[in-house]
Design an enzyme around this catalytic site. Structure first.
Site, PDB file in Angstrom:
ATOM      1  CG  ASN A 179      -1.847  -1.337   1.162  1.00  0.00           C
ATOM      2  OD1 ASN A 179      -1.674  -2.164   1.743  1.00  0.00           O
ATOM      3  ND2 ASN A 179      -2.986  -0.963   0.743  1.00  0.00           N
ATOM      4  CE  LYS A 180       2.498   1.521   4.803  1.00  0.00           C
ATOM      5  NZ  LYS A 180       1.733   0.293   4.716  1.00  0.00           N
TER       6      LYS A 180
END
Length: 446
Positions: A218-219
């Site tokens: 998700n980063k």
């Protein structure tokens, strides 16, 4: 002109155009927005090439092998060069990085760490597993630590502050760092969601004693899992290196060195592999472009919507340092926040099934203190209830972790909304988001 090309401007047509899709109107778009995984959209030949080199060399362990490719070493060197750190260390995850930071600062029973109420479960987990006690601090309109509440919460047991750069943008980090210096508190920056971000030209992670990053999917950049710890102090970094490994540093040959009494510790084996290092290295080289894409799309959307009645946005002290990963909004009340998000989804302003592209803050799970059962109920990994039951931690018995502990946090939790900004939005996607929010706001927010 062919009648088929004429625009219907009758009152009935105008009314239909304004009718929300959730109420039977025509949606703004009929295909989902891209998934919200920033780095994943940029994975390509560069990642494949570096990973393939490691596989062909048959050397996936960073410290030695048949033909070591030095991917993690190179990642750390380039990270320092890009962001101005003295030291950087690749680790297995951002969660591990947080635990390492707490142990490196020698925190334990009798200590408390001040943590914002809007964060991630790994933040309080790291504090609790160190044996210290987390104390909650409210947030301000940056959705990050409120410096004023921070000052109010500092007490005789406070040893450190964990400042979390939530949802891609730093808060008032310079003021927070100044408070920590004044009170001689250690400052850890959780930059998990803000790789590539900065404040007044200074990269995140350089304002405190230790900074941590995450490279989970998700980063802003990803190696699937992985992370980074940054530090400017030589002695502190030596502890960090030992703790991320098996409690000891390594020799030049990559073997454990047990000779230094200052680094005879208990490590957690959170080393970054060469495969993760290869992925992260390729992604880091693309990070400026990934961040520029998100920042450009986000601020185009935000600037187009500024002044919309009933809709407000998070305060970003330094827009140039925002990574652009999310658009945080606040609505007048919880009911309208829920209606606003539901209506946006119906307009097609949403990602694929399973995505969290467009959500209320109530749906944001373990990012909010009151949604973490192990914190609210003071759960323990051991049958004796440690660290909550440790005699040195008796000072924390009155600390409240249930909903109601942080008024500003609770307010934004109730009436907030989040839109993830994908790193590959096209012009039409951005236009549709703007049109969708305008349409819904006209109907929901008068």
């Amino acid at each position: 002109m062919d009648a088929a090309h004429l625009t219907d401007t009758t009152p009935a047509a105008a009314q239909d155009a304004d009718r929300l899709a959730i109420d039977g109107g025509t949606p703004v778009r009929n295909r989902p927005l891209p998934w919200e995984f920033p780095g994943a959209h940029w994975i390509g030949e560069e990642e494949l090439d570096l990973v393939t080199r490691v596989v062909k060399a048959r050397s996936p362990f960073r410290f030695y092998g048949l033909d070591a490719q030095k991917m993690v070493d190179t990642l750390e060197q380039e990270w320092c060069a890009a962001f101005g750190h003295r030291h950087a260390l690749g680790v297995s995850s951002g969660t591990a990085a947080l635990a390492i930071a707490m142990w490196a600062l020698d925190l334990g029973p009798g200590d408390e760490v001040l943590v914002p109420g809007y964060m991630w479960v790994s933040c309080v987990s790291a504090v609790v597993r160190s044996g210290a006690i987390p104390r909650l601090v409210d947030i301000d309109d940056t959705f990050c630590i409120d410096p004023q509440d921070l000052k109010r919460k500092i007490g005789p047991h406070t040893r450190a502050v964990l400042c979390v750069h939530m949802s891609g943008a730093p808060g008032n980090i310079a003021e927070i760092a100044a408070i920590c210096r004044e009170h001689k508190l250690a400052l850890v920056e959780d930059c998990a969601q803000a790789a590539g971000g900065s404040s007044q030209g200074r990269a995140v992670g350089r304002h405190g004693d230790i900074g941590i990053f995450s490279f989970q999917l998700n980063k802003n950049m990803t190696s699937g899992d992985g992370g980074m710890v940054v530090c400017e102090d030589d002695a502190l970094f030596r502890r960090i290196v030992a703790l991320h490994d098996l409690g000891y540093p390594r020799t030049d040959a990559g073997r454990l060195d047990t000779t230094d009494a200052s680094t005879q510790l208990w490590g957690i084996g959170a080393r970054m592999s060469e495969l993760a290092g290869a992925m992260a290295l390729a992604q880091m080289r693309k990070l400026p472009a990934i961040v520029a894409a998100m920042r450009g799309a986000k601020w185009r959307i935000r600037e187009a919507l500024e002044g919309t009645p009933g809709l407000s946005f998070r305060h970003v002290p330094d827009p140039a340092g925002d990574t652009g990963a999310t658009l945080l909004m606040a609505l007048p009340d919880e009911a309208r926040a829920r209606r606003f998000v539901e209506a946006l989804r119906a307009e097609g302003i949403n990602g694929p099934q399973g995505s969290l592209t467009c959500i209320t803050m109530r749906e944001w799970g373990l990012h909010w203190y009151s949604n973490i059962p192990s914190l609210v109920h003071r759960r323990s990994n051991s049958r004796d209830g440690y660290p909550w039951t440790h005699p040195a931690n008796a000072f924390g018995q009155e600390y409240d972790y249930a909903l109601g502990a942080l008024p500003r946090c609770d307010d934004l939790h109730a009436r907030g909304a989040l839109m993830a900004i994908s790193s590959n939005l096209g012009d039409q996607d951005v236009d549709d988001i703007i049109r969708g929010i305008r349409k819904v706001a006209r109907a929901v927010l008068p």
